[in-house]
Write a protein that holds these residues in place. Structure first.
Motif, PDB file in Angstrom:
ATOM      1  N   ALA A 390       0.843  -1.196   0.000  1.00 53.15           N
ATOM      2  CA  ALA A 390       0.000   0.000   0.000  1.00 53.15           C
ATOM      3  C   ALA A 390       0.878   1.246   0.000  1.00 53.15           C
ATOM      4  N   LEU A 391       0.285   2.294  -0.498  1.00 51.15           N
ATOM      5  CA  LEU A 391       0.967   3.588  -0.555  1.00 51.15           C
ATOM      6  C   LEU A 391       0.222   4.540   0.371  1.00 51.15           C
ATOM      7  N   LEU A 392       0.964   5.284   1.123  1.00 54.05           N
ATOM      8  CA  LEU A 392       0.357   6.304   1.975  1.00 54.05           C
ATOM      9  C   LEU A 392       1.044   7.621   1.635  1.00 54.05           C
ATOM     10  N   CYS A 393       0.235   8.612   1.323  1.00 56.34           N
ATOM     11  CA  CYS A 393       0.795   9.860   0.822  1.00 56.34           C
ATOM     12  C   CYS A 393       0.271  11.008   1.670  1.00 56.34           C
ATOM     13  N   ALA A 394       1.166  11.781   2.227  1.00 59.61           N
ATOM     14  CA  ALA A 394       0.778  12.966   2.997  1.00 59.61           C
ATOM     15  C   ALA A 394       1.037  14.185   2.121  1.00 59.61           C
ATOM     16  N   VAL A 395       0.048  15.054   2.033  1.00 62.39           N
ATOM     17  CA  VAL A 395       0.113  16.177   1.089  1.00 62.39           C
ATOM     18  C   VAL A 395      -0.059  17.500   1.820  1.00 62.39           C
ATOM     19  N   GLY A 396       0.702  18.481   1.402  1.00 61.63           N
ATOM     20  CA  GLY A 396       0.504  19.816   1.959  1.00 61.63           C
ATOM     21  C   GLY A 396       1.487  20.790   1.339  1.00 61.63           C
ATOM     22  N   ASP A 397       1.023  21.974   0.994  1.00 65.10           N
ATOM     23  CA  ASP A 397       1.911  22.975   0.397  1.00 65.10           C
ATOM     24  C   ASP A 397       3.071  23.324   1.331  1.00 65.10           C
ATOM     25  N   ARG A 398       2.840  23.234   2.647  1.00 65.64           N
ATOM     26  CA  ARG A 398       3.899  23.635   3.586  1.00 65.64           C
ATOM     27  C   ARG A 398       5.088  22.679   3.612  1.00 65.64           C
ATOM     28  N   LEU A 399       4.885  21.448   3.097  1.00 61.72           N
ATOM     29  CA  LEU A 399       6.007  20.500   3.039  1.00 61.72           C
ATOM     30  C   LEU A 399       7.181  21.069   2.245  1.00 61.72           C
ATOM     31  N   ARG A 400       6.879  21.950   1.319  1.00 61.08           N
ATOM     32  CA  ARG A 400       7.930  22.525   0.462  1.00 61.08           C
ATOM     33  C   ARG A 400       8.951  23.307   1.256  1.00 61.08           C
ATOM     34  N   ALA A 401       8.453  24.099   2.155  1.00 63.78           N
ATOM     35  CA  ALA A 401       9.350  25.034   2.837  1.00 63.78           C
ATOM     36  C   ALA A 401       9.843  24.493   4.177  1.00 63.78           C
ATOM     37  N   GLU A 402       9.173  23.470   4.713  1.00 62.66           N
ATOM     38  CA  GLU A 402       9.497  23.037   6.078  1.00 62.66           C
ATOM     39  C   GLU A 402       9.853  21.554   6.112  1.00 62.66           C
ATOM     40  N   PRO A 403      11.116  21.241   5.910  1.00 60.56           N
ATOM     41  CA  PRO A 403      11.531  19.837   5.847  1.00 60.56           C
ATOM     42  C   PRO A 403      11.222  19.064   7.136  1.00 60.56           C
ATOM     43  N   GLU A 404      11.085  19.765   8.227  1.00 58.90           N
ATOM     44  CA  GLU A 404      10.805  19.128   9.507  1.00 58.90           C
ATOM     45  C   GLU A 404       9.478  18.329   9.448  1.00 58.90           C
ATOM     46  N   ILE A 405       8.538  18.806   8.632  1.00 56.43           N
ATOM     47  CA  ILE A 405       7.241  18.121   8.575  1.00 56.43           C
ATOM     48  C   ILE A 405       7.418  16.718   7.985  1.00 56.43           C
ATOM     49  N   ALA A 406       8.194  16.636   6.911  1.00 57.03           N
ATOM     50  CA  ALA A 406       8.434  15.321   6.299  1.00 57.03           C
ATOM     51  C   ALA A 406       9.160  14.402   7.283  1.00 57.03           C
ATOM     52  N   ALA A 407      10.102  14.975   8.014  1.00 57.13           N
ATOM     53  CA  ALA A 407      10.849  14.176   8.981  1.00 57.13           C
ATOM     54  C   ALA A 407       9.894  13.621  10.036  1.00 57.13           C
ATOM     55  N   ARG A 408       8.947  14.456  10.444  1.00 55.67           N
ATOM     56  CA  ARG A 408       7.990  14.005  11.454  1.00 55.67           C
ATOM     57  C   ARG A 408       7.101  12.896  10.928  1.00 55.67           C
ATOM     58  N   VAL A 409       6.701  13.001   9.661  1.00 54.05           N
ATOM     59  CA  VAL A 409       5.866  11.947   9.060  1.00 54.05           C
ATOM     60  C   VAL A 409       6.586  10.605   9.178  1.00 54.05           C
ATOM     61  N   VAL A 410       7.857  10.607   8.820  1.00 53.01           N
ATOM     62  CA  VAL A 410       8.611   9.345   8.849  1.00 53.01           C
ATOM     63  C   VAL A 410       8.804   8.881  10.304  1.00 53.01           C
ATOM     64  N   ARG A 411       9.056   9.821  11.191  1.00 50.63           N
ATOM     65  CA  ARG A 411       9.260   9.457  12.595  1.00 50.63           C
ATOM     66  C   ARG A 411       8.005   8.823  13.197  1.00 50.63           C
ATOM     67  N   VAL A 412       6.845   9.362  12.855  1.00 49.86           N
ATOM     68  CA  VAL A 412       5.597   8.822  13.405  1.00 49.86           C
ATOM     69  C   VAL A 412       5.416   7.364  12.974  1.00 49.86           C
ATOM     70  N   LEU A 413       5.950   7.033  11.810  1.00 44.39           N
ATOM     71  CA  LEU A 413       5.764   5.680  11.280  1.00 44.39           C
ATOM     72  C   LEU A 413       6.946   4.774  11.613  1.00 44.39           C
ATOM     73  N   GLU A 414       7.771   5.199  12.575  1.00 47.88           N
ATOM     74  CA  GLU A 414       9.072   4.529  12.702  1.00 47.88           C
ATOM     75  C   GLU A 414       8.976   3.056  13.075  1.00 47.88           C
ATOM     76  N   GLU A 415       7.934   2.646  13.805  1.00 50.16           N
ATOM     77  CA  GLU A 415       7.938   1.227  14.169  1.00 50.16           C
ATOM     78  C   GLU A 415       7.406   0.336  13.053  1.00 50.16           C
ATOM     79  N   MET A 416       7.033   0.964  11.935  1.00 52.63           N
ATOM     80  CA  MET A 416       6.506   0.166  10.824  1.00 52.63           C
ATOM     81  C   MET A 416       7.571  -0.020   9.752  1.00 52.63           C
TER      82      MET A 416
END
Ligand code: ADP
Ligand code: ASP
Ligand code: MG
Length: 452
Positions: A390-416
């Protein structure tokens, strides 16, 4: 002038069509003309038509004809409930003629035992041909000057049956000839969505869920002021409500965000819907036909002003990951070209791509040519596949300017275990690939973190 597209649940039964009629009155009262109405088949009908085709092709004519009989009854009952006495006889004979044609096709297929894609389109298109005639008659009975337009004459497509693409120049010319004069004359044109025809007149369909796309094509072709997608949810939600029980409504979306969400699985919009709207910069609104007073989701060219870290997420199931490892160990010059040439040859789109020094992983949704693809790739690489991803995609214009958001997405999923992680140049989304069984948990975790 507004184009209003109504999905299957919004035309499912007489009460739904009565709501549609009131919804169609509103822009007319405001603008003094229009709207142009585009309708899906009654809910479930396209699935049934495709099942009928499959049964007929497998020589189970009796089963197929039993389905045809039930569909005929459902449409005739709708006609009786919605059309005026004066128009009922003509509508009934149109419906009967359509079902007589379907019966003849079923009998022929049961003998031939083979269903070509072209025939499949003829069968699948019947749902929208029927619903649009019924809705047009219902609008007339309610006092609106509706006029049925044969969408096969208005939407001109290529011959890629079951997933045809519109030819915009020809389609715009046809819409200007068929639909624009009706609007100018004060009428309410009604077209079936999802369907079109080639320049030679062969019926085509735009792919499942394609009525949204039709709505947008018509909107762009006639230069509408707004394209409205009337459906069974309040608008674009922060997540698929079939997985997350209480997602939030997203009031505003940019075209770019909406296109990403639709492409990556938000079923509320067919993946191509946004493109015609972008071409002409026409706002798109998603609205709930059961709650016509709601604000819905407004989609425009402007970046999303709401300022949340993420705007929404989308998911796709039933993907296959194909791992392709260069047999020459180092990724040689030209290797990627050869890889993608194989996918092109078998007309299979890849959704997500990641690479390492020696290997490429891609996901595919369409498994029809997978065996041939693996065979062709195996000529120059080691290939392995893994299904039920399966594919899970998080979308938001702010992802462009704030790399921390992408890092958090991956961190939240860390046990998977994440099979692939990808963020492309637009940086408006971050996409992860995981086992399908992990998807609901992953969506819950992410939703809780960003929208909880
Ligand atoms: P229609 O028949 O009106 O075209 P669809 O069934 O094609 O309706 O699309 C609406 C459905 O999309 C909703 O009922 C919902 O289950 C599903 N959906 C998936 N993801 C989302 C999302 N992010 N926002 C809203 N709906 C979604
Ligand atoms: N009736 C078609 C389908 O079910 C198109 C649509 O509803 O958008 O796929
Ligand atoms: Mg749909």
């Amino acid at each position: 002038m507004v184009v209003q597209k109504f999905g299957g649940t919004s035309v499912a039964d007489p009460d739904a069509v009565r709501r549609l009629i009131e919804i169609a009155r509103a822009p007319r009262a405001r603008d003094g003309r229009g709207p142009v109405v585009v309708v899906s088949a009654l809910s479930g009908v396209t699935d049934t038509l495709l099942a009928i085709a499959a049964e007929a092709g497998a020589a189970r004519a009796d089963q197929a004809l039993a389905h045809v009989g039930r569909l005929r009854e459902r449409h005739l009952a709708m006609a009786r409930a919605l059309a005026g006495d004066g128009a009922l006889a003509a509508l009934t004979s149109q419906i009967d003629a359509q079902f007589d044609e379907l019966t003849a096709v079923v009998c022929a297929l049961a003998v031939l035992r083979e269903v070509s894609l072209r025939t499949l389109d003829v069968i699948a298109a019947m749902g929208e041909l029927l619903s649009s005639r019924i809705v047009a008659a219902a609008l007339v009975h309610a006092g609106l000057p509706a006029e049925w337009v044969d969408a096969r004459r208005a939407i001109v497509t290529n011959d890629d049956h079951t997933r045809a693409a519109p030819l915009m120049r020809e389609t715009t010319a046809a819409l200007r000839a068929l639909v624009v004069p009706l609007v100018a004359d004060g009428r309410v044109p009604v077209l079936g969505g999802f369907i079109g025809a080639t320049a030679e007149g062969h019926t085509t369909t735009l792919g499942r869920g394609g009525s949204d796309y039709s709505g947008a094509i018509v909107g762009a072709g006639i230069d509408a002021g707004e394209i409205q997608i009337w459906t069974d949810v309040d608008g674009m939600l922060t997540a698929d409500p079939r997985i997350i029980p209480q997602p939030r409504l997203v009031p505003r979306l940019s075209f770019a965000e909406a296109a990403e969400l639709a492409y990556f699985g938000a079923k509320v919009l067919h993946p191509s819907t946004i493109h015609p709207a972008v071409e002409r910069n026409i706002p798109v609104r998603i609205l709930n036909s059961r709650k016509p007073g709601g604000a819905g989701t407004l989609i425009t060219a402007e970046p999303n002003p709401d300022g949340h870290e993420l705007t929404a997420m989308a998911a796709k199931r039933d993907l296959t990951v194909v791992d392709i490892t260069s047999s020459r160990m180092l990724m040689a010059y030209g290797f990627l070209r050869r890889v993608f040439e194989v996918f092109e040859r078998f007309r299979t789109a890849v959704d997500v791509v990641t690479t390492s020094e020696v290997s490429v992983s891609v996901t595919v949704d369409d498994r029809r040519h997978l065996d041939s693809i693996v065979e062709a790739l195996s000529e120059f690489a080691e290939v392995s596949i893994e299904g039920e991803m399966a594919l899970l995609c998080a979308v938001g214009d702010r992802l462009r300017a704030e790399p921390e958001i992408a890092a958090r997405v991956v961190r939240v999923l860390e046990e998977m275990p994440l099979r692939m992680i990808s963020q492309a140049a637009s940086r408006r989304n971050i996409t992860v690939i995981m086992r399908q069984t992990d998807l609901p948990h992953a969506m819950h975790r992410l939703h809780e973190e960003f929208f909880g």
